[in-house]
Scaffold this active site. Structure first.
Site, mmCIF file in Angstrom:
data_model
loop_
_atom_site.group_PDB
_atom_site.id
_atom_site.type_symbol
_atom_site.label_atom_id
_atom_site.label_comp_id
_atom_site.label_asym_id
_atom_site.label_seq_id
_atom_site.Cartn_x
_atom_site.Cartn_y
_atom_site.Cartn_z
ATOM 1 N N LEU A 1 0.839 -1.199 0.000
ATOM 2 C CA LEU A 1 0.000 0.000 0.000
ATOM 3 C C LEU A 1 0.876 1.251 0.000
ATOM 4 O O LEU A 1 0.534 2.277 -0.596
ATOM 5 C CB LEU A 1 -0.906 -0.020 1.234
ATOM 6 C CG LEU A 1 -1.888 1.137 1.413
ATOM 7 C CD1 LEU A 1 -2.906 1.147 0.284
ATOM 8 C CD2 LEU A 1 -2.600 1.021 2.766
ATOM 9 N N ALA A 2 2.020 1.170 0.670
ATOM 10 C CA ALA A 2 2.986 2.271 0.716
ATOM 11 C C ALA A 2 4.356 1.682 1.006
ATOM 12 O O ALA A 2 4.478 0.629 1.642
ATOM 13 C CB ALA A 2 2.599 3.282 1.787
ATOM 14 N N SER A 3 5.394 2.373 0.536
ATOM 15 C CA SER A 3 6.765 1.900 0.760
ATOM 16 C C SER A 3 7.628 3.093 1.133
ATOM 17 O O SER A 3 7.832 3.996 0.325
ATOM 18 C CB SER A 3 7.308 1.224 -0.502
ATOM 19 O OG SER A 3 8.628 0.769 -0.296
ATOM 20 N N ALA A 4 8.099 3.113 2.367
ATOM 21 C CA ALA A 4 8.922 4.216 2.863
ATOM 22 C C ALA A 4 10.299 3.690 3.237
ATOM 23 O O ALA A 4 10.597 2.504 3.097
ATOM 24 C CB ALA A 4 8.247 4.874 4.063
ATOM 25 N N GLN B 1 7.418 -0.876 5.162
ATOM 26 C CA GLN B 1 6.544 -1.109 4.024
ATOM 27 C C GLN B 1 5.187 -1.520 4.577
ATOM 28 O O GLN B 1 5.112 -2.258 5.563
ATOM 29 C CB GLN B 1 7.131 -2.212 3.146
ATOM 30 C CG GLN B 1 6.557 -2.297 1.754
ATOM 31 C CD GLN B 1 7.499 -3.021 0.794
ATOM 32 O OE1 GLN B 1 8.582 -2.528 0.501
ATOM 33 N NE2 GLN B 1 7.087 -4.187 0.334
ATOM 34 N N VAL B 2 4.101 -1.054 3.949
ATOM 35 C CA VAL B 2 2.761 -1.276 4.476
ATOM 36 C C VAL B 2 1.976 -2.151 3.506
ATOM 37 O O VAL B 2 1.945 -1.893 2.294
ATOM 38 C CB VAL B 2 2.025 0.064 4.694
ATOM 39 C CG1 VAL B 2 0.613 -0.188 5.226
ATOM 40 C CG2 VAL B 2 2.807 0.945 5.654
ATOM 41 N N ASP C 1 4.055 15.221 12.947
ATOM 42 C CA ASP C 1 4.103 15.289 11.486
ATOM 43 C C ASP C 1 2.677 15.228 10.935
ATOM 44 O O ASP C 1 2.333 14.339 10.166
ATOM 45 C CB ASP C 1 4.944 14.133 10.943
ATOM 46 C CG ASP C 1 5.427 14.375 9.525
ATOM 47 O OD1 ASP C 1 5.425 15.529 9.083
ATOM 48 O OD2 ASP C 1 5.804 13.397 8.852
#
Length: 562
Positions: A144-147, A151-152, A298
């Site tokens: 779903l997201a990669s930071a 990672q999600v 944030d």
């Protein structure tokens, strides 16, 4: 000084051997490649790191030109998670970097290429056990997201709940530990090479950053942050934070309720009335800052979603800030000075908050600088148009010129206010941030002078005095021995001067008592106009009652001693 000697023996960093030197070389090379060779050259590390610099790379002009911020973002992005997070922290430090660079760092995207799911599965197996899949009905292997840190992935539990799995990238901690050690050693070396850098306390900045990053790497800390936000907003239906599934969460894996919602930009594009939404956003942010003293560090648009009924859903609670009661008291003084447009009071309150560094501070020059900055923001500008976040940012930056700095949580708070203002003005420019803050400031003042708070303060002071009195019998013999041995000199006035001294002291005490009595009367009268609830037995606010009681005591004392 050889960097090898710095790395191996410095008490500032426990850097270990050739592996860290190789990483140090990589970091320096990346900064050189992005036009920061002049700084690398000033540290005289070329020979130790075995890197080559050309004449063009050594010019100072390449460091401070118009695209410095963009190049710094590119270097941080290439160097990975430690530097991406460092860039996010530096974006809250206007005392260290220019506005242009900070604007670029604020846009630093913590997005990287996703890892293959095989590597994510290895981390899940290591954290949740070999039978981890038995807990899930399904899991989406596409992220779903990669930071840079995690990672999600979306998933569904066997019990039917939709969740997200935030999975830390495998092998991340050793690299981050190496990077932090190198940054700490370099910060110390910079302070030695550039004396003017000492006022910036770079070592302190890196230590604070290391502490913050260590908390982000421990997902159990984020789980506790979420639990605290749950408690703080338990009676507020307009705010929602995800539920954490503790049985499926560890230091490296965080299993949370999946929360859906629209982005602020989508609400704006829909043509809906955004004013109620912005008011909820301000109420949420200001409650965190001014009432709870525990705030999301944030709160940008990517971490806030809009749900049905205008409810806000908040995610990514790894970075938080805290304000102690004493810090909140100082914040009250600053905000009240701003709202009263009292420039000198703002300077005094801001200085009381600051942390002096090495050397004596010229307070007159500090006050003049604060007044000059405040007049540019407050002079002739309606409070509804005041950019309070920008004002605070410039005050923080100006403080560095006078060898004082702000506590880390306060710089994060100023950044949070700036982010809140910027987001709110972008979708509802007619909403007055200070007007939204006024009820919370009034609540802070009421809490500050509440009977319970005063009782706690008195009990605390009594406890300190009791400890001092308890230790006096043990310390008194040593004190008398010091006097007897001549290690402590005690001067006694001649007998003929004693009466004059007592008379002068009596007049001075009466003058001070009279001034304090008048001040108490003025403060009690002023508090009547604050609109606080009449909670005392005589039908006026408790704070006014206390001030008037103190004034009465002062009057009695003056008459008794006259």
């Amino acid at each position: 000084m050889s960097v090898l000697r710095t790395i191996v023996s410095s008490s500032r960093a426990l850097v270990t051997g050739a592996k860290d030197v190789a990483r140090f070389r990589e970091i320096a090379t990346v900064f050189v490649r992005h036009g920061f060779g002049w700084w690398v050259a000033q540290l005289k590390l070329r020979r130790e790191l075995q890197i080559e610099l050309t004449g063009g790379e050594l010019t100072r002009a390449t460091v401070g030109n118009a695209d410095t911020g963009k190049r710094l973002v590119a270097a941080f992005t290439q160097l990975g998670p430690t530097f991406v997070k460092l860039g996010q922290i530096l974006s809250t430090r206007p005392d260290l970097l220019s506005d242009a660079v900070i604007r670029e760092l604020t846009c630093l995207q913590d997005q990287v290429s996703p890892l293959p799911f095989e590597q994510i599965e290895t981390q899940l197996r290591s954290s949740l056990g070999p039978k981890w899949r038995e807990q899930f009905a399904e899991i989406d292997e596409a992220p779903l997201a990669s930071a840079s840190i995690a990672q999600v992935h979306r998933a569904t539990l066997k019990t039917g709940e939709r969740v997200v799995l935030k999975v830390q990238r495998p092998g991340l901690r050793p690299k981050i530990a190496s990077d932090l050690n190198i940054l700490l050693a370099t910060a110390g070396y910079v302070e030695e090479a550039f004396p003017e850098a000492a006022a910036m306390d770079l070592v302190g900045v890196i230590r604070g950053f290391a502490k913050s990053l260590a908390q982000e790497l421990d997902f159990c800390v984020e789980a506790r942050n979420i639990a605290r936000f749950h408690r703080n907003f338990s009676s507020d239906d307009s705010v929602r934070v995800p539920t954490v599934y503790d049985a499926l969460s560890t230091e490296e894996v965080l299993c949370m309720e999946f929360i859906e919602g629209r982005k602020f930009s989508e609400v704006l594009q829909s043509g809906e009335d955004t004013r109620p939404l912005v008011e909820v956003y301000f109420k949420t942010a200001y409650k965190m800052l001014f009432i709870d003293g525990f705030f999301h560090g944030d709160l940008h648009p990517g971490n806030v979603f809009v749900q049905e009924g205008g409810r806000l859903a908040i995610i990514d609670c790894g970075m938080v800030g805290r304000l102690s009661p004493s810090m909140k008291d100082k914040l009250i003084d600053i905000l009240w000075a701003v709202m009263s447009e009292d420039m000198e009071a703002l300077a005094r309150s801001f200085y009381a908050l600051a942390i002096p560094t090495a050397g004596k501070v010229d307070y007159a020059a500090f006050e003049a600088d604060v007044v000059e900055i405040a007049e540019r923001y407050l002079g002739g500008v309606p409070l509804s148009e005041l950019q309070i976040g920008e004002l605070f940012g410039e005050l923080v930056a100006g403080a560095t010129r006078h060898r004082v700095r702000m506590p880390t949580d306060f710089t994060m708070m100023f950044k949070a206010i700036l982010t809140t203002e910027g987001l709110a003005r972008s979708i509802a420019p007619d909403v007055d941030p200070l007007e939204q803050a006024r009820p919370f400031i009034s609540q802070m003042i009421q809490d500050r002078y509440s009977s319970e708070r005063i009782k706690q303060t008195l009990l605390s002071d009594f406890h300190l005095l009791s400890r001092a009195a308890h230790s006096l019998p043990q310390r008194l013999p040593a004190l008398l021995e010091d006097v007897h041995e001549g290690r402590l000199a005690v001067g006694l006035a001649p007998a003929s001067l004693t009466a004059l001294d007592k008379a002068a002291e009596r007049r001075m005490n009466q003058g001070v008592r009279a001034a304090l009595t008048i001040t108490c009367i003025a403060c009690g009268t002023y508090a009547l106009g604050l609109g606080l609830p009449a909670t005392s037995p005589i039908g006026i606010p408790w704070i006014s009652t206390l001030f008037y009681a103190a004034a009465a005591y002062g009057v009695i004392g003056l008459r008794w001693r006259s």
